[in-house]
Write a protein that holds these residues in place. Structure first.
Motif, PDB file in Angstrom:
ATOM      1  N   TRP A  11       0.831  -1.219   0.000  1.00 26.58           N
ATOM      2  CA  TRP A  11       0.000   0.000   0.000  1.00 26.58           C
ATOM      3  C   TRP A  11       0.863   1.264   0.000  1.00 26.58           C
ATOM      4  CZ3 TRP A  11      -2.423  -4.155   2.739  1.00 26.58           C
ATOM      5  CH2 TRP A  11      -3.701  -4.467   2.295  1.00 26.58           C
ATOM      6  N   ALA A  39       2.305  11.192  -3.278  1.00 33.48           N
ATOM      7  CA  ALA A  39       3.483  10.376  -3.024  1.00 33.48           C
ATOM      8  C   ALA A  39       4.467  11.125  -2.137  1.00 33.48           C
ATOM      9  CB  ALA A  39       4.165  10.032  -4.348  1.00 33.48           C
ATOM     10  N   GLY A  40       5.211  10.378  -1.358  1.00 41.66           N
ATOM     11  CA  GLY A  40       6.296  10.955  -0.568  1.00 41.66           C
ATOM     12  C   GLY A  40       7.429   9.959  -0.579  1.00 41.66           C
ATOM     13  N   HIS A  41       8.491  10.278  -1.289  1.00 41.94           N
ATOM     14  CA  HIS A  41       9.617   9.352  -1.435  1.00 41.94           C
ATOM     15  C   HIS A  41      10.819   9.907  -0.679  1.00 41.94           C
ATOM     16  CE1 HIS A  41       7.772   7.545  -5.362  1.00 41.94           C
ATOM     17  NE2 HIS A  41       6.976   7.473  -4.315  1.00 41.94           N
ATOM     18  N   LYS A 129      -5.722  14.640   0.521  1.00 41.88           N
ATOM     19  CA  LYS A 129      -6.351  15.964   0.296  1.00 41.88           C
ATOM     20  C   LYS A 129      -5.494  16.855  -0.603  1.00 41.88           C
ATOM     21  CE  LYS A 129      -9.657  15.702   3.824  1.00 41.88           C
ATOM     22  NZ  LYS A 129      -9.303  15.695   5.201  1.00 41.88           N
ATOM     23  N   ALA A 222       4.891   5.293  -8.113  1.00 45.31           N
ATOM     24  CA  ALA A 222       4.425   5.889  -6.854  1.00 45.31           C
ATOM     25  C   ALA A 222       3.298   5.001  -6.319  1.00 45.31           C
ATOM     26  CB  ALA A 222       3.931   7.311  -7.087  1.00 45.31           C
ATOM     27  N   GLN A 223       2.984   5.182  -5.042  1.00 49.55           N
ATOM     28  CA  GLN A 223       1.989   4.362  -4.352  1.00 49.55           C
ATOM     29  C   GLN A 223       2.358   2.870  -4.451  1.00 49.55           C
ATOM     30  OE1 GLN A 223       0.348   7.003  -6.643  1.00 49.55           O
ATOM     31  NE2 GLN A 223       0.883   8.211  -4.868  1.00 49.55           N
ATOM     32  N   VAL A 237      -8.517   3.416  -2.477  1.00 45.19           N
ATOM     33  CA  VAL A 237      -7.379   3.384  -3.395  1.00 45.19           C
ATOM     34  C   VAL A 237      -7.050   4.815  -3.822  1.00 45.19           C
ATOM     35  CG1 VAL A 237      -7.854   1.082  -4.322  1.00 45.19           C
ATOM     36  CG2 VAL A 237      -8.997   3.063  -5.330  1.00 45.19           C
ATOM     37  N   THR A 238      -5.999   4.956  -4.591  1.00 48.66           N
ATOM     38  CA  THR A 238      -5.723   6.263  -5.176  1.00 48.66           C
ATOM     39  C   THR A 238      -6.391   6.299  -6.560  1.00 48.66           C
ATOM     40  OG1 THR A 238      -4.018   7.922  -5.575  1.00 48.66           O
ATOM     41  CG2 THR A 238      -3.479   5.657  -6.228  1.00 48.66           C
ATOM     42  N   VAL A 272      -1.541   3.635   5.009  1.00 50.19           N
ATOM     43  CA  VAL A 272      -2.021   4.915   5.572  1.00 50.19           C
ATOM     44  C   VAL A 272      -3.428   5.131   5.040  1.00 50.19           C
ATOM     45  CG1 VAL A 272      -1.241   7.260   6.105  1.00 50.19           C
ATOM     46  CG2 VAL A 272       0.189   5.806   4.699  1.00 50.19           C
ATOM     47  N   ARG A 302       0.664  11.199   9.012  1.00 47.53           N
ATOM     48  CA  ARG A 302      -0.225  10.285   9.730  1.00 47.53           C
ATOM     49  C   ARG A 302       0.508   8.989  10.089  1.00 47.53           C
ATOM     50  NH1 ARG A 302      -5.051   9.709   5.517  1.00 47.53           N
ATOM     51  NH2 ARG A 302      -3.295   9.885   4.100  1.00 47.53           N
TER      52      ARG A 302
HETATM   53  P1  IMO Z   1       4.027   6.711  -1.978  1.00 45.96           P
HETATM   54  O1  IMO Z   1       4.410   6.959  -3.409  1.00 45.96           O
HETATM   55  C1  IMO Z   1       0.961   5.580   0.927  1.00 45.96           C
HETATM   56  C2  IMO Z   1      -3.169   6.716  -0.009  1.00 45.96           C
HETATM   57  C3  IMO Z   1      -3.813   7.754   0.879  1.00 45.96           C
HETATM   58  C4  IMO Z   1      -5.255   7.285   0.828  1.00 45.96           C
HETATM   59  C5  IMO Z   1      -5.409   6.810  -0.610  1.00 45.96           C
HETATM   60  C6  IMO Z   1      -6.053   7.826  -1.543  1.00 45.96           C
HETATM   61  O2  IMO Z   1       4.725   7.581  -1.009  1.00 45.96           O
HETATM   62  O3  IMO Z   1       4.106   5.258  -1.666  1.00 45.96           O
HETATM   63  P2  IMO Z   1      -5.136  10.081  -2.608  1.00 45.96           P
HETATM   64  O4  IMO Z   1      -4.664  11.341  -1.968  1.00 45.96           O
HETATM   65  O5  IMO Z   1      -4.136   9.415  -3.471  1.00 45.96           O
HETATM   66  O6  IMO Z   1      -6.462  10.243  -3.301  1.00 45.96           O
HETATM   67  O7  IMO Z   1      -5.448   9.092  -1.372  1.00 45.96           O
HETATM   68  O8  IMO Z   1      -4.109   6.518  -1.072  1.00 45.96           O
HETATM   69  N1  IMO Z   1      -1.881   7.119  -0.623  1.00 45.96           N
HETATM   70  C7  IMO Z   1      -0.686   6.668  -0.224  1.00 45.96           C
HETATM   71  N2  IMO Z   1      -0.353   5.860   0.805  1.00 45.96           N
HETATM   72  N3  IMO Z   1       1.920   6.035   0.080  1.00 45.96           N
HETATM   73  C8  IMO Z   1       1.588   6.810  -0.970  1.00 45.96           C
HETATM   74  O9  IMO Z   1       2.487   7.193  -1.914  1.00 45.96           O
HETATM   75  C9  IMO Z   1       0.244   7.208  -1.146  1.00 45.96           C
HETATM   76  N4  IMO Z   1      -0.403   7.980  -2.042  1.00 45.96           N
HETATM   77  C10 IMO Z   1      -1.713   7.905  -1.715  1.00 45.96           C
HETATM   78  O10 IMO Z   1      -3.291   7.709   2.185  1.00 45.96           O
HETATM   79  O11 IMO Z   1      -5.433   6.167   1.663  1.00 45.96           O
END
Ligand code: IMO
Ligand code: GDP
Ligand code: MG
Length: 434
Positions: A11, A39-41, A129, A222-223, A237-238, A272, A302
């Motif tokens: 996830w 995303a946060g890398h 958000k 990402a994600q 999901v995203t 998350v 979070r």
């Molecule tokens: P990286 O690339 C972890 C999760 C959010 C939320 C869901 C939808 O760092 O792995 P969004 O803002 O995309 O519409 O949120 O997706 N989410 C992530 N969880 N790592 C991420 O990116 C995420 N990008 C989105 O927490 O549950």
């Protein structure tokens, strides 16, 4: 053909940034192909820590081309802030390129993201958000602004009034408002064009030319697979496809141009936001892993939910993501645990399954089936020394843990990560670009 992709197998937050930065050493071009600043890398270089949201992780290595592909949604202010941080660290942005087809996140997207979440009430997704979902909605609805539009005032003047009217009406219906006027919107977009214009180009031409020349191209996902809009835990999901297949649409390359897909797999599971997570540990052990692993969101801060490694998910990721081998990360976080559970199957309605159900109702009824494996000793702060000794020097139980993952998923492990730093990595493959 020298292409290599890195995608998240769970996830998100599996350590893709660290692995991309490590492999970017030998790459010529690094391409982000989906997602946005959700995303946060995290990349740690010596004592410097970078948290990149939009810039490809390769931007931190000198002399690389770093491309933000057409499949990415761009928060221009966020991007410019990241660019400032990278430049202030003494690094160059000369290699940055932005696809002219990438969509732009606007303030009304962020407002709509918040409004949608409010309307969902206790069924909220827990989005970042950042306006990601509404921006992708606009792309599909053919109402989006693309990077190329930032350079064309006429196009903006033609397009802005109708789009803005729709967004204002929608926001008002949802109990919010938008004070922006057509002129304000156009001015803002043109201002971003002034700053970002020199980086905007047809990036798919660039990527394909680079591959044709025999250069090394690295695609940075990402994600993670379980957040994929089609194959993840929908609706939690995203709003983009995160699987290997998304490289084709999001970077503009054919399916025959990606041969190696490295799945980034955290040695345990985190997530998350809301939604199902079969192996979640809602107890002190879960809290212990969260603390030891520093499992706090890179983008939102979070706390991440933590649980045992789930190989049903890993097999799902192999099947759908096209994963050819693993980079297993954060094994050091499991140091010193006597035993470790690994989920191999689920049991639901009296049936044993090893695939991930689509139905939320079924997911709420399932029970993970675990195999217990032995843990290994805690080597404390010595990850760098342990990594220097190579794979053979690792504790036997850790190697058994890795072998178990390999056997169950049918994919070899090519990389081991036992710390945040480049030096805390064991590269089992060596020649990634053969
Ligand atoms: P990286 O690339 C972890 C999760 C959010 C939320 C869901 C939808 O760092 O792995 P969004 O803002 O995309 O519409 O949120 O997706 N989410 C992530 N969880 N790592 C991420 O990116 C995420 N990008 C989105 O927490 O549950
Ligand atoms: P990404 O979104 O997949 O790039 O992952 P994040 O950067 O959001 O989260 C991974 C976190 O784990 C970051 O804080 C990394 O610095 C850290 N990290 C990455 N690999 C390892 C590892 O092998 N061990 C430890 N202890 N931390 C790691
Ligand atoms: Mg992250």
């Amino acid at each position: 053909m020298k292409t290599l992709a890195i995608i998240g197998a769970q996830w998100g937050d599996e350590g893709k940034g660290k692995i991309t930065d490590y492999l970017a050493r030998d790459a010529d071009t690094i391409v982000r192909f989906q997602g946005g600043n959700n995303a946060g890398h995290t990349i740690q270089i010596g004592d410097e820590v970078f948290k990149l949201h939009l810039l490809p992780s390769g931007i931190l290595r000198e002399g690389k081309t770093a491309i933000i592909g057409n499949g990415v949604v761009i928060d221009a202010e966020g991007l410019m802030e990241e660019m400032r941080i990278v430049e202030e660290s003494g690094r160059s942005l000369d290699g940055l390129r932005i696809s002219d087809r990438a969509h732009i996140i606007l303030n009304y997207h962020r407002k709509l993201d918040g409004a949608e979440e409010r309307h969902r009430g206790d069924k909220s997704v827990g989005t970042t958000k950042r306006g990601i979902g509404p921006c992708y909605q606009d792309k599909i609805a053919r109402s989006g602004f693309r990077a190329c539009d930032l350079l064309e005032e006429d196009t903006l003047r033609e397009k802005a009034p109708a789009v803005l009217r729709m967004k204002k009406e929608l926001l008002e219906l949802m109990g919010d408002s938008c004070e922006c006027t057509d002129d304000m919107l156009i001015e803002r977009l043109l201002g971003w064009g002034d700053t970002l214009g020199k980086y905007i180009c047809d990036s798919s031409v660039l990527v394909n030319e680079s591959i044709d020349k025999g250069e090394k191209v690295l695609f940075e996902g990402a994600q993670g697979i379980m957040l994929d809009i089609d194959h993840g835990t929908y609706p939690f999901v995203t709003s983009s496809n995160t699987i290997g297949g998304a490289i084709c649409t999001g970077a503009g390359v054919g399916p025959n141009r990606v041969s190696t897909v490295l799945g980034c797999l955290k040695a345990y599971t985190t997530r998350v936001g809301e939604g199902p997570m079969p192996t979640e540990l809602c107890n002190d052990l879960g809290k212990y892993i969260m603390k030891k692993g520093g499992e706090f969101g890179t983008t939102t801060g979070r706390g991440r939910r933590c649980g045992w490694l789930d190989l049903v998910i890993a097999k799902h990721a192999v099947r759908i993501g096209g994963i050819t081998s693993w980079a297993i990360t954060k094994l050091d976080v499991l140091n010193g645990m006597e035993t470790l559970n690994v989920c191999t199957h689920y049991e639901v309605d009296g049936e044993r399954i090893d695939y991930f159900p689509a139905s939320l109702s079924k997911l709420s009824r399932l029970e993970p089936v675990y195999v217990e494996l032995s843990g290994w000793e805690d080597w404390g702060d010595c990850s760098e020394d342990v990594a220097a000794n190579g794979y053979d020097g690792l504790p036997k139980e850790l190697k058994d843990y890795v072998s178990f993952i390999e056997k169950e998923t049918g994919r070899p492990d090519d990389m081991i990560s036992i710390g945040k730093r480049r030096s805390e990595t064991i590269d089992r493959r060596g020649d990634w670009w053969a």
